[in-house]
Enzyme design. Structure first.
Site, PDB file in Angstrom:
ATOM      1  N   ASP A 156       0.847  -1.203   0.000  1.00 34.80           N
ATOM      2  CA  ASP A 156       0.000   0.000   0.000  1.00 34.80           C
ATOM      3  C   ASP A 156       0.876   1.245   0.000  1.00 34.80           C
ATOM      4  OD1 ASP A 156      -1.879   2.148   0.890  1.00 34.80           O
ATOM      5  OD2 ASP A 156      -3.266   0.471   1.072  1.00 34.80           O
ATOM      6  N   LYS A 187     -11.093   2.515 -14.347  1.00 36.95           N
ATOM      7  CA  LYS A 187     -11.349   1.141 -13.892  1.00 36.95           C
ATOM      8  C   LYS A 187     -11.701   0.258 -15.099  1.00 36.95           C
ATOM      9  CE  LYS A 187     -11.450  -0.328 -10.208  1.00 36.95           C
ATOM     10  NZ  LYS A 187     -10.383  -0.897  -9.328  1.00 36.95           N
ATOM     11  N   ALA A 217      -6.352   1.448  -5.651  1.00 36.07           N
ATOM     12  CA  ALA A 217      -6.899   2.322  -6.697  1.00 36.07           C
ATOM     13  C   ALA A 217      -7.135   3.706  -6.116  1.00 36.07           C
ATOM     14  CB  ALA A 217      -8.233   1.763  -7.206  1.00 36.07           C
ATOM     15  N   LEU A 270     -20.356   8.855   0.556  1.00 35.55           N
ATOM     16  CA  LEU A 270     -21.659   9.316   1.052  1.00 35.55           C
ATOM     17  C   LEU A 270     -21.936   8.972   2.521  1.00 35.55           C
ATOM     18  CD1 LEU A 270     -24.449  10.617   0.164  1.00 35.55           C
ATOM     19  CD2 LEU A 270     -25.266   8.279   0.011  1.00 35.55           C
ATOM     20  N   PRO A 328     -24.808  17.691   2.419  1.00 32.79           N
ATOM     21  CA  PRO A 328     -24.883  18.103   1.012  1.00 32.79           C
ATOM     22  C   PRO A 328     -25.350  16.983   0.084  1.00 32.79           C
ATOM     23  CG  PRO A 328     -22.589  17.677   1.634  1.00 32.79           C
ATOM     24  CD  PRO A 328     -23.414  17.439   2.859  1.00 32.79           C
ATOM     25  N   SER A 333     -10.196   5.919  -5.832  1.00 34.13           N
ATOM     26  CA  SER A 333     -11.543   5.347  -5.849  1.00 34.13           C
ATOM     27  C   SER A 333     -12.697   6.357  -5.766  1.00 34.13           C
ATOM     28  CB  SER A 333     -11.676   4.357  -4.682  1.00 34.13           C
ATOM     29  OG  SER A 333     -11.658   5.046  -3.450  1.00 34.13           O
ATOM     30  N   ARG A 361     -28.252   3.913  -5.798  1.00 32.45           N
ATOM     31  CA  ARG A 361     -27.103   3.014  -5.703  1.00 32.45           C
ATOM     32  C   ARG A 361     -27.587   1.703  -5.084  1.00 32.45           C
ATOM     33  NH1 ARG A 361     -25.732   6.324  -8.740  1.00 32.45           N
ATOM     34  NH2 ARG A 361     -23.886   7.651  -8.727  1.00 32.45           N
ATOM     35  N   THR A 378     -15.537  -2.383 -10.301  1.00 26.27           N
ATOM     36  CA  THR A 378     -16.770  -1.715  -9.870  1.00 26.27           C
ATOM     37  C   THR A 378     -17.880  -1.866 -10.902  1.00 26.27           C
ATOM     38  OG1 THR A 378     -17.688   0.504  -9.554  1.00 26.27           O
ATOM     39  CG2 THR A 378     -15.690   0.388 -10.815  1.00 26.27           C
ATOM     40  N   ASP A 379     -19.119  -1.712 -10.456  1.00 28.09           N
ATOM     41  CA  ASP A 379     -20.246  -1.725 -11.403  1.00 28.09           C
ATOM     42  C   ASP A 379     -20.294  -0.432 -12.222  1.00 28.09           C
ATOM     43  OD1 ASP A 379     -21.035   0.015  -9.357  1.00 28.09           O
ATOM     44  OD2 ASP A 379     -22.986  -0.930  -9.008  1.00 28.09           O
ATOM     45  N   GLU A 380     -19.511   0.585 -11.795  1.00 28.86           N
ATOM     46  CA  GLU A 380     -19.579   1.880 -12.487  1.00 28.86           C
ATOM     47  C   GLU A 380     -19.046   1.800 -13.916  1.00 28.86           C
ATOM     48  OE1 GLU A 380     -18.608   5.291 -10.083  1.00 28.86           O
ATOM     49  OE2 GLU A 380     -19.024   4.198  -8.240  1.00 28.86           O
ATOM     50  N   TYR A 406     -12.982   8.251 -13.119  1.00 27.02           N
ATOM     51  CA  TYR A 406     -12.788   7.071 -12.246  1.00 27.02           C
ATOM     52  C   TYR A 406     -13.235   5.803 -12.957  1.00 27.02           C
ATOM     53  CZ  TYR A 406     -14.064   3.536  -8.774  1.00 27.02           C
ATOM     54  OH  TYR A 406     -14.215   2.340  -8.098  1.00 27.02           O
ATOM     55  N   TYR A 457     -26.370  15.855  -3.637  1.00 28.07           N
ATOM     56  CA  TYR A 457     -26.212  16.304  -5.025  1.00 28.07           C
ATOM     57  C   TYR A 457     -27.546  16.206  -5.761  1.00 28.07           C
ATOM     58  CZ  TYR A 457     -21.204  15.371  -4.137  1.00 28.07           C
ATOM     59  OH  TYR A 457     -19.937  15.335  -3.621  1.00 28.07           O
TER      60      TYR A 457
HETATM   61  P1  NAD Z   1      -9.966   3.276  -0.893  1.00 29.88           P
HETATM   62  O1  NAD Z   1      -9.811   4.538  -1.638  1.00 29.88           O
HETATM   63  O2  NAD Z   1     -10.622   3.287   0.459  1.00 29.88           O
HETATM   64  O3  NAD Z   1      -8.533   2.591  -0.697  1.00 29.88           O
HETATM   65  C1  NAD Z   1      -7.587   2.515  -1.725  1.00 29.88           C
HETATM   66  C2  NAD Z   1      -6.293   1.993  -1.133  1.00 29.88           C
HETATM   67  O4  NAD Z   1      -5.327   1.864  -2.199  1.00 29.88           O
HETATM   68  C3  NAD Z   1      -5.666   2.938  -0.091  1.00 29.88           C
HETATM   69  O5  NAD Z   1      -5.178   2.185   0.998  1.00 29.88           O
HETATM   70  C4  NAD Z   1      -4.523   3.597  -0.851  1.00 29.88           C
HETATM   71  O6  NAD Z   1      -3.449   4.000  -0.021  1.00 29.88           O
HETATM   72  C5  NAD Z   1      -4.113   2.470  -1.796  1.00 29.88           C
HETATM   73  N1  NAD Z   1      -3.432   2.976  -2.992  1.00 29.88           N
HETATM   74  C6  NAD Z   1      -3.841   3.999  -3.816  1.00 29.88           C
HETATM   75  N2  NAD Z   1      -2.949   4.177  -4.798  1.00 29.88           N
HETATM   76  C7  NAD Z   1      -1.964   3.253  -4.614  1.00 29.88           C
HETATM   77  C8  NAD Z   1      -0.773   2.929  -5.318  1.00 29.88           C
HETATM   78  N3  NAD Z   1      -0.419   3.604  -6.421  1.00 29.88           N
HETATM   79  N4  NAD Z   1      -0.008   1.917  -4.862  1.00 29.88           N
HETATM   80  C9  NAD Z   1      -0.362   1.227  -3.744  1.00 29.88           C
HETATM   81  N5  NAD Z   1      -1.472   1.497  -3.037  1.00 29.88           N
HETATM   82  C10 NAD Z   1      -2.267   2.497  -3.466  1.00 29.88           C
HETATM   83  O7  NAD Z   1     -10.729   2.286  -1.870  1.00 29.88           O
HETATM   84  P2  NAD Z   1     -11.855   1.175  -1.556  1.00 29.88           P
HETATM   85  O8  NAD Z   1     -13.173   1.838  -1.438  1.00 29.88           O
HETATM   86  O9  NAD Z   1     -11.363   0.294  -0.468  1.00 29.88           O
HETATM   87  O10 NAD Z   1     -11.863   0.384  -2.938  1.00 29.88           O
HETATM   88  C11 NAD Z   1     -10.980  -0.714  -3.152  1.00 29.88           C
HETATM   89  C12 NAD Z   1     -11.188  -1.247  -4.550  1.00 29.88           C
HETATM   90  O11 NAD Z   1     -12.539  -1.668  -4.714  1.00 29.88           O
HETATM   91  C13 NAD Z   1     -10.929  -0.214  -5.650  1.00 29.88           C
HETATM   92  O12 NAD Z   1     -10.256  -0.857  -6.705  1.00 29.88           O
HETATM   93  C14 NAD Z   1     -12.330   0.225  -6.071  1.00 29.88           C
HETATM   94  O13 NAD Z   1     -12.334   0.617  -7.427  1.00 29.88           O
HETATM   95  C15 NAD Z   1     -13.120  -1.037  -5.848  1.00 29.88           C
HETATM   96  N6  NAD Z   1     -14.545  -0.848  -5.528  1.00 29.88           N
HETATM   97  C16 NAD Z   1     -14.914  -0.028  -4.499  1.00 29.88           C
HETATM   98  C17 NAD Z   1     -16.270   0.109  -4.188  1.00 29.88           C
HETATM   99  C18 NAD Z   1     -16.718   0.967  -3.019  1.00 29.88           C
HETATM  100  O14 NAD Z   1     -17.934   1.133  -2.829  1.00 29.88           O
HETATM  101  N7  NAD Z   1     -15.839   1.506  -2.206  1.00 29.88           N
HETATM  102  C19 NAD Z   1     -17.242  -0.564  -4.936  1.00 29.88           C
HETATM  103  C20 NAD Z   1     -16.810  -1.384  -5.983  1.00 29.88           C
HETATM  104  C21 NAD Z   1     -15.467  -1.525  -6.254  1.00 29.88           C
HETATM  105  P1  TYD Z   2     -20.172   8.070  -3.437  1.00 29.38           P
HETATM  106  O1  TYD Z   2     -20.147   7.555  -2.038  1.00 29.38           O
HETATM  107  O2  TYD Z   2     -19.188   9.113  -3.832  1.00 29.38           O
HETATM  108  O3  TYD Z   2     -20.070   6.784  -4.381  1.00 29.38           O
HETATM  109  P2  TYD Z   2     -20.243   6.673  -6.005  1.00 29.38           P
HETATM  110  O4  TYD Z   2     -20.224   8.013  -6.599  1.00 29.38           O
HETATM  111  O5  TYD Z   2     -19.031   5.878  -6.371  1.00 29.38           O
HETATM  112  O6  TYD Z   2     -21.532   5.942  -6.211  1.00 29.38           O
HETATM  113  O7  TYD Z   2     -21.613   8.632  -3.745  1.00 29.38           O
HETATM  114  C1  TYD Z   2     -22.773   7.840  -3.613  1.00 29.38           C
HETATM  115  C2  TYD Z   2     -23.946   8.654  -4.097  1.00 29.38           C
HETATM  116  O8  TYD Z   2     -24.138   9.754  -3.201  1.00 29.38           O
HETATM  117  C3  TYD Z   2     -23.723   9.274  -5.461  1.00 29.38           C
HETATM  118  O9  TYD Z   2     -24.963   9.247  -6.183  1.00 29.38           O
HETATM  119  C4  TYD Z   2     -23.330  10.700  -5.174  1.00 29.38           C
HETATM  120  C5  TYD Z   2     -24.074  11.004  -3.888  1.00 29.38           C
HETATM  121  N1  TYD Z   2     -23.396  11.983  -2.989  1.00 29.38           N
HETATM  122  C6  TYD Z   2     -24.100  13.107  -2.536  1.00 29.38           C
HETATM  123  O10 TYD Z   2     -25.283  13.310  -2.869  1.00 29.38           O
HETATM  124  N2  TYD Z   2     -23.437  13.983  -1.706  1.00 29.38           N
HETATM  125  C7  TYD Z   2     -22.151  13.810  -1.330  1.00 29.38           C
HETATM  126  O11 TYD Z   2     -21.592  14.666  -0.590  1.00 29.38           O
HETATM  127  C8  TYD Z   2     -21.444  12.636  -1.774  1.00 29.38           C
HETATM  128  C9  TYD Z   2     -20.019  12.376  -1.392  1.00 29.38           C
HETATM  129  C10 TYD Z   2     -22.128  11.741  -2.606  1.00 29.38           C
END
Ligand code: NAD
Ligand code: TYD
Length: 364
Positions: A35, A164, A85, A200, A215, A87, A224, A135-137, A160, A217
């Protein structure tokens, strides 16, 4: 026999939950966590496990080819689970460069190191797996009906999701071109402990606790499909152990909610659990509609039929249970929240929510 598994991004939200799951329930795996500790990576997430005999932390960048190749050799890495990533969609709009670098170049670097070590140098085995967490995005935005399946065409719409999507294509290309034993998962929005408060749910919890504006949006009707992070981590283990090489699996919670619904629920849970606002108003009064996110995807919804039918995985947690546990975790881990909200976060927040922060009653 103990297998060394390389987990990238293990100090982030999902990665930390995943490392916790492995170290608590899978004694035959030694976890090497690589990391970079960006703003989203937090050593505190795994501090209690730092000296666990089956855990090694490596501070470094997945884009550093020499370092990554060296790790494969020195730890005889036979399995990779790749979380690392950039993220956050909002950050990708403001500064897409880091997303291209880490999400695309970083994934390429890991793929190359695995290909060299396992296939070229002949240090692999029939059991190698390279699991890419996506991700599903990548599938874009849905209208009011329909679901993302594994066959849905890619249509990413933010820097983003585009980065991905590019990484997913590279991962598949390494399977078709070189026979690298890859697995791919595309998951919906996660929630749970250790999530950085730019997303969020923890952002709203933190603001609502302190009586700050919430806030939302646009009109808050974007949808989601929420999944408890523990369910996601268990699904990843299932895919790692039983998934068919070269296949991708969609992971979702069967749990579509409008953003406004989520925020209202969080307000109600906090009103129930912590002291009332000084104004005496319910926390829903803090809800503030702000300018919409550019290119804001309308709806995400996962058809998780494949992983359910083929691998027998289903989410264990109902949303009502998962969200209560999550609220409880953030309330009982206030020092964790205070520590991650350091100076750089304050700067990010001030830029991102300038209109709110500018209000006279507002103080971070
Ligand atoms: P996060 O942002 O909380 O954590 C990312 C981690 O990666 C951090 O610990 C950061 O230090 C590390 N990192 C970033 N750049 C790096 C690099 N260049 N080298 C080494 N480490 C690095 O992310 P998360 O929410 O835990 O997501 C993890 C994975 O799951 C991502 O690939 C994301 O696309 C995917 N994902 C996340 C969600 C979600 O809802 N959070 C949903 C679907 C998929
Ligand atoms: P987020 O947690 O950023 O995840 P993602 O954009 O990857 O789905 O946001 C979840 C949803 O919440 C998204 O539709 C954007 C909305 N959102 C707000 O309305 N206000 C906020 O301050 C944030 C961070 C997100």
């Amino acid at each position: 026999m103990t297998q060394h598994i390389l987990v990238t991004g293990g100090c982030g939200f999902i990665g930390a939950n995943f490392v916790r799951l492995l170290l608590s329930q899978y004694s035959d795996w030694h976890v090497v966590n690589l990391d970079k500790l960006t703003y989203a990576g937090n050593l505190e997430n795994l501090a209690d496990l730092a000296s666990h005999p089956s855990y090694t932390f490596v501070h470094g960048d997945i884009c550093n080819r020499a370092l990554v190749s060296d790790l494969f050799r020195s730890h005889n890495i036979q399995t990779v689970v790749h979380f690392a990533a950039e993220s956050h969609v909002d950050r990708s709009i403001v500064g897409p460069g880091a997303f291209v670098e880490t999400n695309i170049t970083g994934t390429f670097c890991l793929l190359e190191s695995a290909r060299k070590f396992w296939l070229e140098e002949g240090q692999g085995s029939g059991k190698n797996r390279f699991l890419h967490v996506s991700t599903d995005e990548v599938f874009g935005s849905l209208g009011p009906t329909g679901y993302f399946t594994e066959e849905t065409s890619y249509d990413p719409r933010s820097p983003y999701s585009a980065s991905k999507a590019a990484s997913d294509h590279l991962v598949r290309a390494y399977y078709h071109t070189y026979g690298l034993p890859i697995l791919l998962t595309n998951c919906s929005n996660n929630y749970g402990p250790y999530q950085f408060p730019e997303k969020l749910i923890p952002l709203m919890l933190n603001n609502a606790q302190h009586g700050r504006p919430l806030p939302i949006y646009g009109d808050g009707s974007n949808i989601r499909d929420w999944l408890y992070v523990v369910d996601h981590c268990e699904a990843i283990v299932r895919v790692l152990e039983q998934g068919a090489v070269g296949e991708s699996y969609n992971i979702g919670g069967h749990n579509e909610k409008k953003n406004l619904e989520i925020v209202e629920l969080l307000c109600d849970l906090l009103d129930e659990k912590v002291s009332a606002l000084p104004s005496g108003q319910p926390r829903r009064s803090l809800i503030t509609f702000v300018r919409d996110r550019p290119g804001h995807d309308r709806r995400y919804a996962i058809d998780a039929g494949k992983i359910e039918r083929e691998l027998g995985w289903r989410p264990r947690f109902k949303f009502e249970e998962g969200i209560r546990q999550t609220v409880e975790w953030y309330l009982t881990h206030r020092p964790w929240m205070d520590n991650v909200l350091d100076g750089s976060y304050q700067q990010y927040y001030a830029n991102m929510y300038a209109n709110l922060v500018g209000k006279p009653e507002y103080k971070i």
